[in-house]
Enzyme design. Structure first.
Site, PDB file in Angstrom:
ATOM      1  N   TYR A 100     -17.737  20.158  25.935  1.00 51.48           N
ATOM      2  CA  TYR A 100     -17.838  19.063  26.902  1.00 51.48           C
ATOM      3  C   TYR A 100     -18.003  19.593  28.324  1.00 51.48           C
ATOM      4  CZ  TYR A 100     -16.576  15.070  23.942  1.00 51.48           C
ATOM      5  OH  TYR A 100     -16.572  14.074  23.005  1.00 51.48           O
ATOM      6  N   ASP A 132     -14.794  20.948   8.592  1.00 52.28           N
ATOM      7  CA  ASP A 132     -15.522  20.165   7.583  1.00 52.28           C
ATOM      8  C   ASP A 132     -14.589  19.766   6.435  1.00 52.28           C
ATOM      9  OD1 ASP A 132     -15.386  22.869   6.984  1.00 52.28           O
ATOM     10  OD2 ASP A 132     -17.418  23.023   6.185  1.00 52.28           O
ATOM     11  N   ASP A 179     -12.702  14.767  19.033  1.00 56.39           N
ATOM     12  CA  ASP A 179     -13.388  13.501  19.308  1.00 56.39           C
ATOM     13  C   ASP A 179     -13.856  12.873  18.005  1.00 56.39           C
ATOM     14  OD1 ASP A 179     -14.718  11.472  20.840  1.00 56.39           O
ATOM     15  OD2 ASP A 179     -16.603  12.504  20.401  1.00 56.39           O
ATOM     16  N   LYS A 235     -13.432  26.156  13.065  1.00 55.31           N
ATOM     17  CA  LYS A 235     -14.592  26.541  12.252  1.00 55.31           C
ATOM     18  C   LYS A 235     -14.723  28.052  12.415  1.00 55.31           C
ATOM     19  CE  LYS A 235     -18.241  25.542   9.754  1.00 55.31           C
ATOM     20  NZ  LYS A 235     -18.133  25.052   8.352  1.00 55.31           N
ATOM     21  N   ASP A 272     -11.998   9.461  15.652  1.00 54.33           N
ATOM     22  CA  ASP A 272     -12.707   8.225  15.296  1.00 54.33           C
ATOM     23  C   ASP A 272     -12.620   8.012  13.793  1.00 54.33           C
ATOM     24  OD1 ASP A 272     -13.595   7.751  17.920  1.00 54.33           O
ATOM     25  OD2 ASP A 272     -15.575   7.109  17.228  1.00 54.33           O
TER      26      ASP A 272
HETATM   27  C1  IPM Z   1     -13.357   9.362  23.719  1.00 55.32           C
HETATM   28  C2  IPM Z   1     -14.764   8.980  24.063  1.00 55.32           C
HETATM   29  C3  IPM Z   1     -15.269   9.895  25.161  1.00 55.32           C
HETATM   30  C4  IPM Z   1     -15.244  11.306  24.617  1.00 55.32           C
HETATM   31  C5  IPM Z   1     -16.659   9.533  25.703  1.00 55.32           C
HETATM   32  C6  IPM Z   1     -16.737   8.109  26.179  1.00 55.32           C
HETATM   33  C7  IPM Z   1     -17.105  10.494  26.769  1.00 55.32           C
HETATM   34  O1  IPM Z   1     -15.590   8.996  22.948  1.00 55.32           O
HETATM   35  O2  IPM Z   1     -12.480   9.243  24.597  1.00 55.32           O
HETATM   36  O3  IPM Z   1     -13.119   9.767  22.587  1.00 55.32           O
HETATM   37  O4  IPM Z   1     -16.198  11.738  23.948  1.00 55.32           O
HETATM   38  O5  IPM Z   1     -14.269  12.007  24.873  1.00 55.32           O
HETATM   39 MN    MN Z   2     -14.557   9.513  21.115  1.00 52.87          MN
END
Ligand code: IPM
Ligand code: MN
Length: 353
Positions: free
Chosen positions: A142, A221, A245, A189, A249
């Protein structure tokens, strides 16, 4: 107690869900005799529109002055569809994380007994899941060098980590594991990436300082797979920025809706609390978003930033009652009666007072 809280609603559904968290926090403050000083500030597309940048200096100063930060969401589709945009809302989020030194992102995933059937995963696989990701938040790909070569026909992003960055995150992981079940999983990884090998090496070197903690080292993975197969086999997981990240999710699906999971970002100067979901622009302004992730983020704030355990417990308990009584937003209603974002906030306030 006087609580100075910076309030950053941001974009999309951010302002609507934040409004509910403010209502609930104010009700808690009233009940427990605290006074909250909300310090409003701009971020994201809203800040770009107002002052031309997504994380203005004034916002940074307000964040530093506050005892904690409550944050909504950032992002607007008009930037997503324009790869040439010079300023993007997300840059504001990254700058905020970096400038505030928020290097550890705490993302829990847990199930609510009353929602166990809402998860797309089988009940017997997810029952009892209660895990926490510690995602490194101010390093890695990032923030690495990126660019274009070859007249724009080649692009690169680099993932760089220092031992120091890994160590401070890993220490938080070990400490958290000791407060829980003494199990820590280091996700990397290391079979391919040099940065992952430094992660593994650094975590291994810390093991002797935490003899009660049992560390497992797993490839990202494989973790992605086991996370949906046997999520309840994990407890505390530490990982670098991008892996974290993606995996968080994925993990949020276990609880039944992304609209439920809170998070905290902690580190050097202050702490920030935010839902893990994004700005969900399709729902913005419709009063249909699920405010619970933000409200549960406020609970994390009461608990961690202010050490106010009873206040946090009460928020969690009324949220649980709302779910049990099906006072839920569209994402959880399965075609049955659903409640508006603001109605859920009002219902919770009534339960608190
Ligand atoms: C999160 C989001 C952010 C990230 C984006 C919006 C930059 O997806 O907070 O997980 O990738 O960190
Ligand atoms: Mn995210």
């Amino acid at each position: 107690m006087k609580l100075n809280i910076a309030l950053l609603p941001g974009d999309g559904i951010g302002p609507e869900v934040i409004e509910q968290a403010v209502k609930v926090s104010n009700a808690i403050a009233k009940k427990f005799n605290h006074s909250i000083n909300w310090m409003h500030a701009l971020t994201g597309a809203a800040a770009i529109d107002a002052v031309g940048e997504p994380y203005p200096k004034e916002t940074h100063e307000i964040c530093l002055k506050a005892d904690a930060i409550l944050f909504g969401a950032i992002g607007h589709p008009r930037f997503d569809n324009d790869p040439s945009a010079k300023v993007r809302p997300e840059q504001g989020l990254l700058k905020m994380r970096k400038d505030l030194g928020l290097f550890a992102n705490v993302r829990p995933t847990f199930t609510f007994p009353s929602l166990i059937d809402k998860s797309p995963l089988k009940k017997e696989r997810i029952e009892g899941t209660n895990l926490i990701f510690l995602r490194e938040l101010t390093g890695g790909i990032y923030f690495g060098k990126r660019g274009r070569l070859d007249n724009g026909n080649t692009a690169f992003d680099t993932c760089t980590y220092t031992r120091k960055e890994i160590k401070r995150l890993a220490i938080k992981g070990f400490e958290l594991a000791m407060k829980r079940s003494n199990r820590l999983c280091c996700v990397d990884k290391a079979n391919v990436l040099e940065s992952s090998r430094l992660w593994r090496e650094t975590v291994q070197s810390l093991e002797k300082d935490y003899p009660s903690v049992k560390v497992s080292y797993e490839f990202v993975d494989a973790v992605a797979m086991r996370l949906v197969q046997w999520p309840n086999s994990y407890d505390v997981l530490i990982t670098e920025n991008l892996f974290g990240d993606i995996l968080t999710d994925e993990a949020s699906v276990i609880s039944g809706s992304m609209g439920l999971m809170p998070s905290a970002s902690v580190g050097l100067k202050t702490s920030l609390y935010e839902p893990i979901h994004g700005s969900y622009p399709q729902a913005a302004g419709k009063n249909i978003a699920n405010p619970l992730a933000t409200i549960l983020s406020a609970a994390m704030m009461f608990e961690d930033a202010f050490n106010l355990q009873k206040e946090a417990d009460l928020i969690r308990s009324v949220v649980n009652s709302s779910l049990k009584q099906s006072i839920v937003s569209e994402d959880l209603a399965d075609g049955n009666k659903s409640y508006k974002t603001s109605e859920i906030g009002d219902w919770l306030v009534k339960e608190i007072i």
